[in-house]
Design a protein around this motif. Structure first.
Motif: not given
Length: 124
Positions: A39-62
């Protein structure tokens, strides 16, 4: 658990970036999702999503951040602004590092140019 997505949204939701985007439901067109709402009718946008595994030790996310617009120039401007604004950003509880990837041309007449970034967020 947000896996860093709340911090990523906060980093992206600043006027230097949102001034370049269209709006969706009275909010900046920033989507925490692999897909942009149909339903988004615009052109200029950003979408982002997690691409790495979750590590509870490091709390580093890609994350992948897609900077989308009707023209290549606009797409690259959004990507450049994101990098200038959030790369090496120290938030109250996070640090972000970004890299830009090659711009992807539209797949068809309904698609936009996409200049993707990779963003690594480290929670403190």
């Amino acid at each position: 658990m947000s896996f860093g997505s709340t911090e990523m949204y906060s980093a992206l939701n600043v006027s230097a970036i949102t001034d370049l985007l269209d709006t969706y439901l009275s909010q900046p067109a920033i989507f925490d999702n692999v897909l942009i709402p149909q339903s988004f009718g615009g052109n200029k946008s950003i979408n982002y999503y997690l691409t790495s595994q979750y590590s509870s030790e490091a709390e580093i996310y890609d994350y992948t951040i897609n900077c989308r617009a009707a023209t290549m120039g606009e797409s690259r401007t959004i990507a450049s602004t994101v990098i200038d604004t959030i790369s090496r950003e120290n938030g109250s509880n996070y640090y972000i590092y970004c890299e830009v990837l090659a711009t992807i041309s539209p797949a068809d007449d309904l698609d936009n140019f996409n200049t993707p970034l990779t963003a690594t967020i480290k929670l403190k």
